[in-house]
Design a protein around this motif. Structure first.
Motif, mmCIF file in Angstrom:
data_model
loop_
_atom_site.group_PDB
_atom_site.id
_atom_site.type_symbol
_atom_site.label_atom_id
_atom_site.label_comp_id
_atom_site.label_asym_id
_atom_site.label_seq_id
_atom_site.Cartn_x
_atom_site.Cartn_y
_atom_site.Cartn_z
ATOM 1 N N LEU A 45 36.663 37.809 34.316
ATOM 2 C CA LEU A 45 37.180 38.921 35.114
ATOM 3 C C LEU A 45 38.619 39.237 34.737
ATOM 4 O O LEU A 45 39.010 40.399 34.643
ATOM 5 N N ARG A 47 38.449 41.116 42.524
ATOM 6 C CA ARG A 47 37.227 41.891 42.282
ATOM 7 C C ARG A 47 37.270 43.228 43.031
ATOM 8 O O ARG A 47 36.785 44.250 42.531
ATOM 9 N N TYR A 98 39.495 45.432 41.097
ATOM 10 C CA TYR A 98 38.816 45.838 39.865
ATOM 11 C C TYR A 98 37.786 46.930 40.171
ATOM 12 O O TYR A 98 37.640 47.900 39.421
#
Length: 483
Positions: A201, A264, A267
């Motif tokens: 990630l 996350r 993102y």
């Protein structure tokens, strides 16, 4: 911990899958661990949800799916702990899966009673068959021989018990060592999987930050800050693992899991088409200049909700600290030159809301829509359009002749960090002059009206009035825009 998922409905009904990993991805995309049919299961998103296993805790996380994720009929907002037997639904009418903790059952050692018998048959017992010849009887021995045999039998049993206990202690110790070693190895494997997943990630975020730099206010900085925090945590975890400090590793892993969730979310926010949101809404964003009877001037932001020019802003923008109303109101639509006169229509008694009406007749651009009852969850991406820092940004850095200024709005983005009935909190950026800015969801619809932020957060924690409270107090003139 091994997780078993039993599919109870949908194209894969009746199937079971077991997973022995810390992150289980679910969706229609072939890269997911639990994959649904791309055509027969349309309610499932491409990347719908994740199940995360950390030691004895199992958590379900909705990945901003289109149709939502439900556990026992309740929609998951952000994340939810899972327990044995929970029923998970991917979409309101989508496929359902039962959650179970898989365990290997020991083989049975019971010896069944023969049909018609009165009890269990002892191991080694032999029943005399009907008609079988009898063994010849053993000759009788004298008393001393029988005593010697009895003593030998008892001491033999004692020796056997001592040997059995010794074997039990040795085997038990070995099993305990094996069990602890296995648990330690499993925990290490889970942490290693989490670190590898976060490494992947982090690499993706590095590329995303490079592509976003300078394009969207605040998001590249938020991504950079989050990435730095996570990189430091990963380095500390690896250091503590090398030194064998399991307790500290556990604490740091919990922090990494929380930071990983925020990363996350950021993102995911970076994948939203903010250019499209800005294109269809920025013409309706309004720069405000408010004058008061004492001669003071303030600037703020607002947005138009009616073609006839009904503008939403904050109560404190059109009232001074003592509650005195504005004596003059001038507005400038984004991308235009030349202020228009306006007046205050109404001010909310309960919320940071006010409505302004343009005096000059005309047909004015409006925002794409206002959500009546927004279903928000922590981590959802948002966009904020307004005029932070007032004329310093609204006029492209010029504080000279304001009458010739061309209004230029700023686009900022972030994520939802708290949802309350009367207030929304965001991880984004704002400054003086942002008051009254519109907050949009990923579809480009208004979900809130920005009114302030935490004093010690450097503009990173901001607050807004939910769109549901805006709709409840909106003049009928703006009703057509409600979604």
């Amino acid at each position: 911990m091994r997780v078993e998922l039993r599919v109870t409905s949908g194209s894969r009904a009746g199937q079971r899958e077991q997973f022995d990993k810390s992150v289980i991805s679910i969706g229609r995309n072939p890269i997911n661990d639990l994959r649904f049919h791309p055509e027969q299961d349309p309610d499932v998103s491409s990347k719908h949800a994740e199940i995360r296993v950390l030691e004895s805790k199992v958590t379900l996380i909705d990945l901003d799916s289109t149709n939502g994720t439900f556990v026992n009929g309740q929609r998951v907002q952000g994340n939810r702990a899972l327990f044995e037997g929970d029923l998970i639904a991917f979409g309101g009418d989508g496929p359902k899966v039962e959650f179970h903790i898989s365990a290997v059952e020991p083989a049975s050692t019971r010896i069944s009673t023969p049909e018609g018998g009165q009890g269990a048959v002892p191991v080694g017992a032999v029943a005399a068959a009907e008609g079988a010849p009898m063994r010849p009887s053993t000759p009788k021995r004298d008393t001393s021989m029988r005593i010697a045999d009895a003593v030998h039998l008892q001491t033999g049993k004692l020796r056997a018990m001592i040997i059995g206990l010794a074997v039990l202690v040795i085997v038990g110790g070995g099993l305990m060592y094996w069990f602890n070693h296995r648990e330690s190895a499993a925990a290490t494997a889970r942490i290693d999987t989490l670190l590898k997943s976060n490494d992947s990630l982090s690499a993706q975020m590095g590329k995303t930050m490079a592509s976003l730099k300078g394009k969207v206010a605040g998001l590249d900085a938020a991504l950079s800050s989050s990435k730095n925090d996570v990189d430091k945590l990963r380095a500390r975890i690896r250091s503590e693992m090398a030194s064998g400090n399991d307790e500290q590793v556990t604490k740091l892993t919990v922090q990494l899991d929380a930071s990983d969730s925020r990363q996350r979310a950021l993102y995911a926010a970076a994948q939203v088409n903010y250019e499209a949101i800005n294109a269809k809404n920025s013409p309706a964003i309004v720069f405000l200049v408010i004058g008061f009877a004492n001669g003071s001037l303030v600037s703020g932001s607002g947005f138009n909700i009616s073609p006839s020019g009904l503008i939403v802003t904050n109560r404190h923008v059109v009232q001074d600290a003592e509650g005195h109303p504005a004596s003059r109101v001038a507005i400038l639509f984004n991308g235009t030159v030349g202020f228009k006169h306006a007046h205050v229509v109404s001010v909310s008694k309960t919320d940071e809301l006010a409505f302004i009406k343009v005096d000059d007749a005309g047909s004015y651009p409006v925002v794409a829509g206002i959500v009546k009852n927004a279903s928000l969850h922590v981590g959802a991406p948002v966009a904020v359009i307004g005029f932070p820092l007032g004329t310093s940004t609204a006029g492209n850095g010029g504080d000279g002749n304001i009458s010739k200024m061309r209004a230029t709005s700023s686009l900022g983005v972030g994520t939802v960090s708290k949802v309350l009935d009367d207030m929304l909190q965001f991880d984004s950026w704002a400054a003086q002059g942002s008051s009254g800015s519109a907050v949009f969801d990923k579809r480009g619809f208004v979900i809130g009206v920005l009114f302030g932020g935490a004093a010690d957060s450097n503009g990173r924690i901001i607050y807004a009035v939910p769109s549901s409270r805006l709709v409840a107090q909106m003049p009928s003139e703006g009703a057509a825009i409600v979604k």
